[in-house]
Design a protein around this motif. Structure first.
Motif, PDB file in Angstrom:
ATOM      1  N   ILE A   1      -0.286   3.656 -17.703  1.00  0.00           N
ATOM      2  CA  ILE A   1      -1.438   2.781 -17.489  1.00  0.00           C
ATOM      3  C   ILE A   1      -2.491   3.531 -16.682  1.00  0.00           C
ATOM      4  N   TYR A   2      -2.019   4.320 -15.707  1.00  0.00           N
ATOM      5  CA  TYR A   2      -2.875   5.260 -14.994  1.00  0.00           C
ATOM      6  C   TYR A   2      -2.533   6.675 -15.476  1.00  0.00           C
ATOM      7  N   ASP A   3      -3.549   7.490 -15.682  1.00  0.00           N
ATOM      8  CA  ASP A   3      -3.319   8.903 -15.997  1.00  0.00           C
ATOM      9  C   ASP A   3      -2.864   9.622 -14.732  1.00  0.00           C
ATOM     10  N   ARG A   4      -1.786  10.368 -14.831  1.00  0.00           N
ATOM     11  CA  ARG A   4      -1.318  11.110 -13.657  1.00  0.00           C
ATOM     12  C   ARG A   4      -2.132  12.393 -13.495  1.00  0.00           C
ATOM     13  N   ASP A   5      -2.287  12.830 -12.263  1.00  0.00           N
ATOM     14  CA  ASP A   5      -3.025  14.057 -11.988  1.00  0.00           C
ATOM     15  C   ASP A   5      -2.148  15.287 -12.207  1.00  0.00           C
ATOM     16  N   SER A   6      -0.862  15.109 -11.994  1.00  0.00           N
ATOM     17  CA  SER A   6       0.068  16.210 -12.237  1.00  0.00           C
ATOM     18  C   SER A   6       1.466  15.630 -12.379  1.00  0.00           C
ATOM     19  N   GLY A   7       2.384  16.448 -12.907  1.00  0.00           N
ATOM     20  CA  GLY A   7       3.769  16.022 -13.012  1.00  0.00           C
ATOM     21  C   GLY A   7       4.211  15.725 -14.431  1.00  0.00           C
ATOM     22  N   TYR A   8       5.442  15.265 -14.536  1.00  0.00           N
ATOM     23  CA  TYR A   8       6.115  15.120 -15.821  1.00  0.00           C
ATOM     24  C   TYR A   8       6.865  13.799 -15.826  1.00  0.00           C
ATOM     25  N   VAL A   9       6.772  13.046 -16.935  1.00  0.00           N
ATOM     26  CA  VAL A   9       7.479  11.768 -17.082  1.00  0.00           C
ATOM     27  C   VAL A   9       8.176  11.740 -18.437  1.00  0.00           C
ATOM     28  N   GLU A  10       9.412  11.249 -18.416  1.00  0.00           N
ATOM     29  CA  GLU A  10      10.154  11.065 -19.669  1.00  0.00           C
ATOM     30  C   GLU A  10      10.826   9.699 -19.629  1.00  0.00           C
ATOM     31  N   ILE A  11      10.584   8.890 -20.666  1.00  0.00           N
ATOM     32  CA  ILE A  11      11.175   7.555 -20.750  1.00  0.00           C
ATOM     33  C   ILE A  11      11.976   7.459 -22.038  1.00  0.00           C
ATOM     34  N   ALA A  12      13.263   7.163 -21.895  1.00  0.00           N
ATOM     35  CA  ALA A  12      14.160   7.016 -23.049  1.00  0.00           C
ATOM     36  C   ALA A  12      14.132   8.244 -23.949  1.00  0.00           C
ATOM     37  N   GLY A  13      13.932   9.405 -23.338  1.00  0.00           N
ATOM     38  CA  GLY A  13      13.915  10.642 -24.100  1.00  0.00           C
ATOM     39  C   GLY A  13      12.556  11.040 -24.637  1.00  0.00           C
ATOM     40  N   TYR A  14      11.553  10.184 -24.436  1.00  0.00           N
ATOM     41  CA  TYR A  14      10.198  10.460 -24.930  1.00  0.00           C
ATOM     42  C   TYR A  14       9.288  10.920 -23.794  1.00  0.00           C
ATOM     43  N   ARG A  15       8.563  11.997 -24.043  1.00  0.00           N
ATOM     44  CA  ARG A  15       7.546  12.432 -23.083  1.00  0.00           C
ATOM     45  C   ARG A  15       6.227  11.716 -23.350  1.00  0.00           C
TER      46      ARG A  15
ATOM     47  N   GLY B   1       0.794  -1.223   0.000  1.00  0.00           N
ATOM     48  CA  GLY B   1       0.000   0.000   0.000  1.00  0.00           C
ATOM     49  C   GLY B   1       0.825   1.271   0.000  1.00  0.00           C
ATOM     50  N   ALA B   2       2.171   1.148  -0.118  1.00  0.00           N
ATOM     51  CA  ALA B   2       3.026   2.343  -0.092  1.00  0.00           C
ATOM     52  C   ALA B   2       2.945   3.139  -1.379  1.00  0.00           C
ATOM     53  N   GLY B   3       2.464   2.514  -2.463  1.00  0.00           N
ATOM     54  CA  GLY B   3       2.334   3.223  -3.735  1.00  0.00           C
ATOM     55  C   GLY B   3       3.295   2.763  -4.812  1.00  0.00           C
ATOM     56  N   LYS B   4       4.026   1.661  -4.575  1.00  0.00           N
ATOM     57  CA  LYS B   4       5.044   1.189  -5.523  1.00  0.00           C
ATOM     58  C   LYS B   4       4.422   0.819  -6.879  1.00  0.00           C
ATOM     59  N   THR B   5       3.392  -0.023  -6.840  1.00  0.00           N
ATOM     60  CA  THR B   5       2.746  -0.464  -8.076  1.00  0.00           C
ATOM     61  C   THR B   5       2.072   0.694  -8.791  1.00  0.00           C
ATOM     62  N   THR B   6       1.405   1.557  -8.024  1.00  0.00           N
ATOM     63  CA  THR B   6       0.732   2.712  -8.640  1.00  0.00           C
ATOM     64  C   THR B   6       1.748   3.636  -9.303  1.00  0.00           C
ATOM     65  N   LEU B   7       2.908   3.820  -8.676  1.00  0.00           N
ATOM     66  CA  LEU B   7       3.950   4.653  -9.271  1.00  0.00           C
ATOM     67  C   LEU B   7       4.404   4.069 -10.609  1.00  0.00           C
ATOM     68  N   ILE B   8       4.675   2.758 -10.631  1.00  0.00           N
ATOM     69  CA  ILE B   8       5.107   2.094 -11.874  1.00  0.00           C
ATOM     70  C   ILE B   8       4.052   2.277 -12.966  1.00  0.00           C
ATOM     71  N   LYS B   9       2.783   2.041 -12.613  1.00  0.00           N
ATOM     72  CA  LYS B   9       1.708   2.139 -13.608  1.00  0.00           C
ATOM     73  C   LYS B   9       1.494   3.576 -14.079  1.00  0.00           C
ATOM     74  N   THR B  10       1.753   4.524 -13.197  1.00  0.00           N
ATOM     75  CA  THR B  10       1.604   5.930 -13.572  1.00  0.00           C
ATOM     76  C   THR B  10       2.743   6.353 -14.502  1.00  0.00           C
ATOM     77  N   ILE B  11       3.962   5.910 -14.206  1.00  0.00           N
ATOM     78  CA  ILE B  11       5.091   6.203 -15.094  1.00  0.00           C
ATOM     79  C   ILE B  11       4.829   5.641 -16.488  1.00  0.00           C
ATOM     80  N   LEU B  12       4.254   4.426 -16.538  1.00  0.00           N
ATOM     81  CA  LEU B  12       4.000   3.759 -17.815  1.00  0.00           C
ATOM     82  C   LEU B  12       2.775   4.296 -18.551  1.00  0.00           C
TER      83      LEU B  12
END
Length: 550
Positions: free
Chosen positions: A308-322, A295-306
């Motif tokens: 799978i879940y839409d993030r409410d705020s913030g910025y993610v970049e993977i391999a140079g792609y936003r 329940g600490a948020g590990k899985t939700t963080l992974i899914k949000t980065i990917l």
């Protein structure tokens, strides 16, 4: 002589597909003991438990449970009145849409427990498990550890004489595991309930009255805790079964040095903040481990980065792609919950997933062959996934995630429920890929696996509160508390409670109690409690984890 409540002689369990899961097993169980069954996936532990509980019929041999035969249709009902069986899987014996309290009420009604007795039991269970603040929360919204504690409480509602728990701590964080074992010890000692427990954690096996090690459907080792070192046994097994993994690919995509960038990411579910303003950067080729309670948020963080879940705020970049969609074909992902098709064979699943990632068919056949060999899945390639043990399923999921030669891996508890020998192969692959420039983000509840990570992120309540290399985090433990000391005892939870009452920071590891304090306090404890030997030990990642959530 203590009464034998379970007697098994020359037991065989075979399935319609020809698989012989249990081969000539014999053992007996005495009232009030805690009997541990340890072994690799597919060793026969679950089939053995289901036969004893009367869930499935055994093929031949003799089984007596409290004097009744579970193969006899009339006698099995008498067994079910006196025992409880909790199957493998988080909260599988619970009703997901009911609340914690409603589940306790339902199981009480099912067993005819009512009035004052029911209320007293509910109060006791909610208190001892720490679930009282969550009694109105639906099971589907509980963490894995909470589900397992509630599942055991529901199993104990009718005062069973025997409780059978099939891997109750798989997928559960170290603190919740300790709480589950405190629950088991409490009812074993106070109510003289007999427990049969299977586990993939070596330290847990030390807590039993007796230990059985199973392989290929047979009991290959039986001993009392302290007579044999299971850690040494499995290390020898790893050496005997050592497979030098030769990973068939290296990163060919031009990934920036900062392979994954996360800035101020927040994810909410209604009013609940699951990921709270998280920022991090993962370097190319780095193995990043994420630790934290259920329940600490590990899985939700992974899914949000990917995405799978839409993030409410913030910025993610993977391999140079936003835009995550643009880099999906260079990402490999295994989810916490097994996500392949159960009604298809291993080979069919791998063909499907290779096609999803547009692997050319002429290459796909060769790649499937490679990963079947590397992950020792050859003998399972024609088997339906539904028939496979959990650890084998996890290997299939990893193979599916690697078929398209990804350069960034997101692995959410990839080794949950997997035995030490198989986990060794998993980590050989992850480390070899790291050398070839592949970046990995891994969540795990096995603290020894955190040692393989380049950097560890500790999470709680949706946020990252500490990060560093394993060595840095362990040094910080000694600097903070003074030292880590260990006491071996036959009653670890009794000593744990005694030391906690003195305001000390303590935890239980197997039959040892660990104290986090300074040398002066240790000397005082030796005199006051007349403890003969308290040994100073090096801190581990489990110590880091436990202290971080105390």
């Amino acid at each position: 002589m203590t009464e034998k409540v379970v007697e098994v002689e020359n037991l065989f369990v075979a399935y319609k597909n020809g698989t012989v899961a249990v081969k000539g097993v014999s053992f007996s169980v005495k009232r009030g003991g805690i009997y541990l069954f340890v072994g690799p996936d597919g060793a026969g532990k679950s089939s053995l438990f289901k036969s004893v509980a009367g869930v499935i019929k055994y093929s031949s041999g003799k089984v007596s449970v409290l004097g009744f035969d579970p193969n006899n249709d009339e006698e099995v009902e008498k067994i079910r009145e006196k025992i409880s069986f909790m199957p493998q899987g988080l909260g599988l014996n619970l009703y997901q849409r009911l609340s914690v309290e409603e589940n306790l009420d339902f199981f009480a009604a099912l067993r005819g427990i009512e009035g004052k007795e029911k209320e007293e039991k509910k109060e006791l269970f909610l208190k001892i498990t720490g679930l009282a603040p969550f009694k109105n929360r639906k099971v589907e919204h509980l963490s894995g550890g909470m589900k397992q504690k509630l599942g055991i409480c529901c199993s104990l509602m009718h005062n069973p004489e025997i409780v059978i728990l099939d891997e109750p701590t798989t997928g559960v964080d170290p603190v919740s595991r300790r709480e589950i074992w405190n629950l088991i010890y409490t009812f074993s000692e106070k109510e003289k309930i007999t427990f049969l427990v299977s586990t993939s954690y070596i330290d847990e096996a030390e807590r039993g009255t007796f230990v059985f090690v199973m392989e290929n459907g047979e009991i290959v080792l039986r001993f009392k805790p302290g007579e044999v070192s299971l850690e040494d046994y499995f290390n020898e097994e790893i050496e005997r079964n050592q497979v030098r993994v030769s990973v068939p690919f290296k990163s060919v995509v031009n990934v920036p040095e900062n392979a994954v960038i996360v800035r101020n990411v927040t994810k909410k579910f209604g009013d609940f903040v699951a990921v709270d303003n998280v920022s991090l950067t993962i370097k190319r080729g780095e193995i990043a481990g994420f630790l934290g309670p259920n329940g600490a948020g590990k899985t939700t963080l992974i899914k949000t980065i990917l995405g799978i879940y839409d993030r409410d705020s913030g910025y993610v970049e993977i391999a140079g792609y936003r835009n995550v969609e643009r880099c999906r074909k260079i990402i490999g992902y295994t989810s916490q919950k097994f996500s392949l098709y159960e009604d298809m064979t291993v080979n069919e699943n791998l063909i499907l997933w290779g096609s999803v990632y547009d692997v050319p068919f002429k290459d796909l056949k060769r790649r499937i062959k490679q990963f079947l060999e590397i992950l020792q899945l050859d003998k399972f390639k024609s088997a339906l996934v539904s028939s496979l043990p959990l650890g084998v399923k996890q290997r299939v999921a990893l193979a599916a995630a690697l078929l398209h030669y990804p350069v960034i891996l997101f692995l959410d508890e990839p080794t949950s429920g997997v035995d030490p020998v198989e986990r060794n192969v998993f980590w050989q692959i992850i480390r070899e890929l790291s050398k070839r420039g592949v970046t990995s983000l891994v969540t795990t509840h096995y603290m020894d696996e955190a040692e393989f990570c380049d950097r560890v992120f500790l999470m709680r309540e949706g946020g990252i509160f500490k990060e560093g290399s394993p060595d840095e985090l362990k040094r910080e433990v000694e600097e903070k508390v003074g030292g880590v000391y260990e006491i071996f005892t036959d009653s670890p939870f009794r000593l744990y409670s005694l030391l906690k009452k003195r305001g000390l920071k303590v935890t239980v590891f197997g039959r040892k109690v660990r104290i986090y304090t300074d040398a002066v306090t240790v000397e005082r404890l030796k005199k006051e409690l007349k403890i003969g030997k308290i040994e100073r030990v090096k801190p581990t990642m489990e110590d880091v984890f436990v202290l971080s959530v105390m």
